[in-house]
Design an enzyme around this catalytic site. Structure first.
Site, PDB file in Angstrom:
ATOM      1  N   ASN A   1       0.891  -1.147  -0.145  1.00  8.23           N
ATOM      2  CA  ASN A   1      -0.045  -0.053  -0.026  1.00  8.23           C
ATOM      3  C   ASN A   1       0.808   1.212   0.217  1.00  8.23           C
ATOM      4  O   ASN A   1       1.296   1.881   1.028  1.00  8.23           O
ATOM      5  CB  ASN A   1      -1.058  -0.128   1.181  1.00  8.23           C
ATOM      6  CG  ASN A   1      -2.050   1.290   1.115  1.00  8.23           C
ATOM      7  OD1 ASN A   1      -1.674   2.088   0.412  1.00  8.23           O
ATOM      8  ND2 ASN A   1      -3.211   1.030   1.855  1.00  8.23           N
ATOM      9  N   ASP A   2       1.072   1.653  -1.007  1.00 12.00           N
ATOM     10  CA  ASP A   2       2.273   2.878  -1.447  1.00 12.00           C
ATOM     11  C   ASP A   2       1.628   4.053  -0.490  1.00 12.00           C
ATOM     12  O   ASP A   2       2.260   4.998  -0.276  1.00 12.00           O
ATOM     13  CB  ASP A   2       1.851   3.315  -2.733  1.00 12.00           C
ATOM     14  CG  ASP A   2       2.875   2.897  -3.500  1.00 12.00           C
ATOM     15  OD1 ASP A   2       3.913   2.124  -3.207  1.00 12.00           O
ATOM     16  OD2 ASP A   2       2.485   2.530  -4.930  1.00 12.00           O
ATOM     17  N   CYS A   3       0.435   4.053  -0.160  1.00  8.22           N
ATOM     18  CA  CYS A   3      -0.317   5.371   0.482  1.00  8.22           C
ATOM     19  C   CYS A   3      -0.248   5.219   1.970  1.00  8.22           C
ATOM     20  O   CYS A   3      -0.714   6.193   2.601  1.00  8.22           O
ATOM     21  CB  CYS A   3      -1.646   5.459  -0.077  1.00  8.22           C
ATOM     22  SG  CYS A   3      -1.467   5.976  -1.683  1.00  8.22           S
TER      23      CYS A   3
END
Lengths: 810, 810
Positions: free
Chosen positions: A482-484
């Site tokens: 989850n890049d975020c």
């Protein structure tokens, strides 16, 4: 509401109105030369790299939307129209767009004149072929004027849009017979040019945009077309284009074919010039000659079709559900090939200049593709591995043109390394080719640092082991999958990118998602070690896996589901103690797939919590409750409006993780329910809400907290394709290659009577019939190979022949 | 061919057709809030930084050209039209655009309805005010529907165009009464929002682009306008816009005024919210209230006009030539202010995302501006100096928002440091304020490294001395003023930027341009040292200057002109020995201005060579012969097609260097000839060829080797403005501030009878009358101050009063 229909016989989606709820696109090209084409012929072409070798110009997020493409203008008396409706948008008497496998066919008809254009990129050719068939369906002679049109991009797509003070001066062209050449910067450092050709003599042309369109007109009404008169213009700077002008006469009932070729050529330094300032056209002419007749084009098109028939022949399903069949047999496999080729670089949502090939992305994409062309999968794995750092870490991305890691995007995404184990093990299971492990592969693109590929997997495994946090759980680094979720970032400057800006160096945030991932692929690493006789290595690794399982059970369980992470301060993320973001999908998926605490009921409980908290009409949302405030200690995830993207959107990539976990505990009905919810073919009837193409997955569907739940965005280039294909074929249908053979272990809705699958593996074809007379979800009562009963539900007769397998569930 | 006329009384250029040969633009704003506006109301607004705080969206190089702006749609019965013609492009009965000083007024009339819109950014306000006056010139009652329109940019202009996979999800708005708020990302790291307001109740609105325009329509025909019905839409992601809907009734002859305000607001962290997820609107309301009536708007507009009258009052020329007067008194000064404010960041050729404030650029821009507001010049000098490195080198650019050096653009342009001496000395000559030299100024933005500003000048001087090459000439570094002469670069990869890619580290290429520059500003440094009593410093510096003069004479003279450089291999650049690029303008300009070898006739010879080799109908080209092949050892200069940009284009920035040199040797006729050739007011009649605005300079005019000589590009943001203003006022008119007073030393065409100048300097006003009874070019026979004869042609009575100066040439 539908805007077309599936034509399964032809493996096409047929769009029957140009006014789809969003441009519905297709991809042309399979290896080097690629094109994006919308149902109104919008889009662009590039060679290998959508940033550095953009051939034609396209403007994203434009008004009007999707403007720019390969356009044809037909002037038939006073009528002016385009076969693809756009850009003229004159009302057509007939319109159809057929998106097929690596080709599109767009047909328009007006006042008795039909124009059908077939677009495709032939195999092993650096060009897009456009075969136009004009038919006069009237009883009068038709004399028409035809203008082709495309606009050149000055190669580097980023520079092209920004460096105008230079670029408006550099454009250069040549014209020779019916071929319009684009040679900007060829005089200097470039060794390539592009051209646009038609296979008949032309009556005029234009290569300067302003001359053709006029300063105040637009694509819908170029001055040259309005006046029916080309300018025969030569571009000097400003904006080079290519437009052929043809005067065509058609007798009643007559049909005429034209072949247009948009091509790309590279010359060696020694062979750049024919004479001073005149480009060497020989390779262009050679390319043109390969497609200069309808017969040659038809042959190339047949080759392309055969190629795809071959690719799709490794897995063919026949079930009771035609939607499932068309997804599994055609569209999902097709999308997997596209994601394999394009990674996340160029779609109608990805502008093709920001992102190269993702380390994480491409390793995952491979699992949807490895059965189609294992040799390319092998090459990709080694390309990826060679950008890895010696400590197992990885550049997050590399540029396809150079195959070098992209510094600007950074690293330290601590899930990255593990995906290399996934891709490698899946490759070996597909092919039985253990030799890949011995392949000498550089680290950090440095041949001096090369080691056997096995050492890369080991480095991947130990990158986690060597980066554990206070609870013995994996440090998350910049972010995990989850890049975020940026737990060490703490950004309060809106000009910073969460993905690349400096992190706190002492970040101790830990990820339960990586923990689960590590258990799954750690076990895979152990299994691989044992396969190749490295038992001591295996024993050592197993200890680390076991410790991780214990750490998750001890520190990762929140009572009803798995925590998501520990943040920078050591606080729980994804816990009922939190106000927002109490539960996240990723850790349920991975700890579930790892069956951590299964005996203690943890997995079932976690998955039930997913059902209760994350499920909605359109799929499983990523987290719940959605964030309504910015949490600086969480980062980008809390910046999205609720229900979108990583903030409680239905991020389709992770839904199959839950499906797989559900099949592992035997709940086929629920796995299937999740599958059908986000599967595009099942959403065709709500295309007006869903908006993106009903034949491919979108990265995200707006979740239950969104303003418009069910609205999809970012179709095509998403790991969703590979993971859903993987989930449905390997776990729901249960046709799963393993090191020792092909395991058959379906987990389906009890109501299914059965299904048939043709599966080619390691040169052998298995015709598998699954029967479900007792309406169970899972479990094999009997399995027969060519009529002989087997003890275990695995077949391993890789003799290159054809075998029938009967599987009776119960 | 002309497309309008100068209205000198109103200080306006009046455009009488919307269809100019290129968008003719103007700038609004003077300090923080800026707008670009074309003659059809295209363009965009930003706060301080065109990259990081872009308020409204604009698409460069679009088709149709110049689409996007602040648009009004009038639906009058079945007629739909826009006051600025665009975007609807309905034929108007009357059209006029008046570009004035920091305001534009656009008027359209159709079917008896007149709409006049005045656009300006008030002083000390973060907003653009749009006052619309509607007049019913018919004898019938008019009931019309009015739609306003603008599209929001999601703040970061670069991200806005590329990061669609995120950006299409983040858009957020609020609507309150007649104000439409744009608050994307305000929930998270931003503390700012924008709004669009109208000062009357509205009957509807739209904030979602697709709802307003429709998916397949465009700016010219939004669905809402076609149907005469707003959608009252709220944007959630996709593309937020702001459109008011007003139903207006006008009696025969009635006039109505509306005030629209496009504003920008920042809130402190503590005062961000009114309540959860509702922005604190107080500062917006306060801003709106400053302009919520026609009276207030008119008052603000008067203030703006007075402000400009004051700015222009420091130098007022009355000559026999109205074109000269309007350039010197109005447009050239105006352009200088714009370049001072914007540097090279945002024009219709500079997209506002690639370039911040240039070190070299801004120091030079200052010489065209320092007389207008010396305090801002002082601040700018110190801002620039504080990005300097301790060794005297400089970041090539810095970001206006942060005032930090921009690493991405790099450094090592070895001319950079010297321009700081130019700007500082000009500032002191203008103001007499030597205290700036004692100001403590950081190096590399690090307060710990701060030293008195004098030390920065010294570092600049010695940066050259410490970087000399084999001939004792200055090393060129990455490049000198000519960014495109890259002698140490050797790039053969088309993906590399010549300006930022790695150079050969041992590069020994030397620049004659820097040599001349060093002699000019080295002497200036010496003079400054003496002024402040640092005589030993002065003596030491003088020795270096003298050595440089000798080095130039010995190694820099080619027989008929000055060499341009020595390349990496020590070969001559700009010599008759070369095949192409035998002579360059820059070294003739700077060695000429330094009068190096004047006694030996070098300067005269060099300038005669300029006349012979570089002059053409449209100005002086940069080099000759133009390069027709790529020379890797020269870099970008040889990449342009011949006649364009740095490859033998008329690069207007350097033409005044030759003018100045010509005046120094007394050739006023020739200086004047060069001045008039590139001066826009003199080109008004060939606007169809010249294309860019006839009221401002363009960076480049295509040279004699070009496909279309005389065609200009890149208007507005160019050092051309400052240098031409400097050349014409200081050297042709000869009104030149020096440390000790105001020198008067004209060098004019002998045919001139004289001229008058009002010059304010250091609080004192000089009314100067120059008479030329004997038709000379240069030389003062008599000079009187208030009737008293002076011994020298310099006045120094800075008593704050008014003085008359009579100058008789002869």
């Amino acid at each position: 509401m539908k805007f077309g229909f599936f034509d399964d016989n032809n493996k096409e989606y047929v769009i029957t109105t140009p006014q789809t709820p969003w441009p519905w696109i297709n991809y042309l090209g399979n290896e080097d030369f690629f094109s994006l084409i919308s149902n109104t012929a919008g889009g662009y072409s590039f060679y290998k790299d959508a940033k550095f070798r953009r051939l034609t110009r396209y403007r994203y997020n434009n008004v009007p939307m999707d403007s720019g493409g390969r356009y044809f203008y037909i002037k038939d008396g006073e009528s002016i129209w385009s076969p693809g409706w756009k850009p003229v948008k004159a009302e057509l008497d007939y319109y159809e767009c057929r998106h097929g496998l690596s080709y599109s066919k767009i047909t328009g008809e007006k006042e008795g004149l039909r124009a059908e254009v077939l677009f495709f990129v032939p195999l092993n050719a650096w060009c897009e072929v456009q075969k136009m068939t004009l038919t006069n369906n009237t009883s009068e002679v038709k004399k028409i004027k035809l203008f082709s049109f495309l606009e050149w991009c000055l190669w580097n797509a980023e520079d092209d849009q920004n460096n105008l003070q230079r670029n408006l001066n550099t454009g250069e062209v040549e014209v020779a017979d019916s071929t319009l050449f684009h040679k900007t910067e060829y005089r200097e450092r470039r060794n390539h040019y592009a051209f646009y050709h038609v296979n008949v003599p032309i009556q005029g042309f234009d290569t300067d945009r302003e001359s053709f369109i006029g300063l105040y007109n637009d694509f819908s009404n170029p001055m040259a077309v309005l006046e029916g008169k080309p300018r025969n213009s030569y571009a000097h700077g400003w904006s080079p284009i290519a437009s052929h002008y043809l005067e065509i006469e058609l007798k009643p009932g007559e049909k005429k074919d034209l072949v247009f070729v948009l091509g790309y050529v590279e010359n060696s330094e020694e062979e750049k010039w024919e004479k001073k300032n005149v480009i060497n056209k020989k390779p262009a002419i050679a390319l043109i000659n390969r497609f200069n007749s309808v017969e040659k084009v038809n042959r190339a098109f047949d080759e392309l079709k055969n190629y795809w028939t071959g690719l799709l022949d490794s897995f063919v399903l026949k079930s009771e559900d035609e939607k499932l069949d068309r997804m599994v047999n055609i569209w999902n496999q097709y999308q997997c090939m596209i994601t394999f080729n394009l990674s996340r670089s160029a779609s109608y949502f990805e502008v093709g200049i920001g992102r190269g090939m993702g380390f994480r992305d491409s390793n995952q994409d491979l699992i949807g593709f490895v059965h189609q062309i294992p040799e390319r999968a092998r090459e990709r794995i080694l390309d990826l591995a060679s950008t890895q750092f010696p400590d197992g870490g990885a550049y997050h991305q590399y540029q396809p043109l150079t195959k070098k890691g992209n510094n600007a995007i950074g690293g330290d995404f601590n899930d990255d390394p593990l995906w290399l184990i996934l891709s490698t093990s899946e490759y070996i299971k597909e092919t039985g080719d253990f030799s890949i492990l011995e392949e000498n592969v550089p680290f950090d693109s440095n041949p001096a640092l090369a080691k056997p590929h096995f050492e890369h997997l080991k480095a991947s495994f130990y990158h986690v082991v060597n980066n554990l946090g206070p609870h013995g759980l994996p440090l998350i680094g910049r972010a995990d999958w989850n890049d975020c979720l940026n737990l060490n970032c703490f950004s309060n400057d809106p000009n910073e990118s969460f993905q690349t800006t400096g992190n706190k160096k002492d970040g101790k945030a830990e990820s339960l998602m990586i923990a689960g991932l590590f258990v799954v692929y750690g076990r895979e690493f152990v299994a691989l070690c044992r396969k190749i006789g490295k038992n001591q290595e295996a024993d050592e690794a197993q200890k680390h896996v076991d410790k991780m399982v214990e750490a998750v059970k001890r520190y990762g369980w929140d009572g009803e589901w798995f925590l998501r992470a520990y943040d920078y301060y050591g606080n729980k993320v994804g816990s009922k103690e939190n106000e927002e973001g109490q539960i996240f999908i990723e850790s349920q998926g991975w700890c579930g797939m790892a069956l951590i605490g299964h005996e203690e009921g943890m997995v079932e409980k976690a998955l039930d919590s997913v059902k209760e908290r994350l499920d909605c009409q359109y799929g499983l949302v990523l987290n719940n409750p959605a964030f309504t405030k910015y949490k600086i200690e969480y980062g980008e995830i809390s910046t999205y409006p609720p229900g979108y993207k990583e903030n409680a959107g239905i991020f389709c990539h992770n839904n199959p993780w839950i499906m797989i976990a559900e099949t592992l505990i035997g709940r086929g009905e629920r796995a299937w329910e999740y599958y059908a919810k986000i599967c595009p073919a099942y959403l065709e009837d709500i295309s007006d809400l869903h908006r993106t193409e009903p034949y491919v997955y979108a990265q995200m569907i707006a979740g239950k907290d969104a303003y418009k739940p069910g609205e999809a965005k970012n179709s095509w280039l998403t790991g969703t394709a590979a993971w859903n294909y993987y989930a449905v074929t390997r776990y729901i249908l249960g046709i799963r290659p393993e090191y020792d053979g092909l395991r058959i272990d379906p987990c389906i809705p009890p109501s299914w009577k059965g299904f048939q699958v043709k599966r080619k593996l390691r040169g052998t074809t298995f015709l598998i019939t699954v029967e479900n007379p007792n309406s169970v979800s899972k479990g094999i009562k009997r399995i027969e190979l060519d009529g002989n009963k087997l003890d275990e539900n695995i077949v391993d007769s890789f003799d290159g022949g054809l075998h029938e397998v009967l599987v009776v569930m119960g």
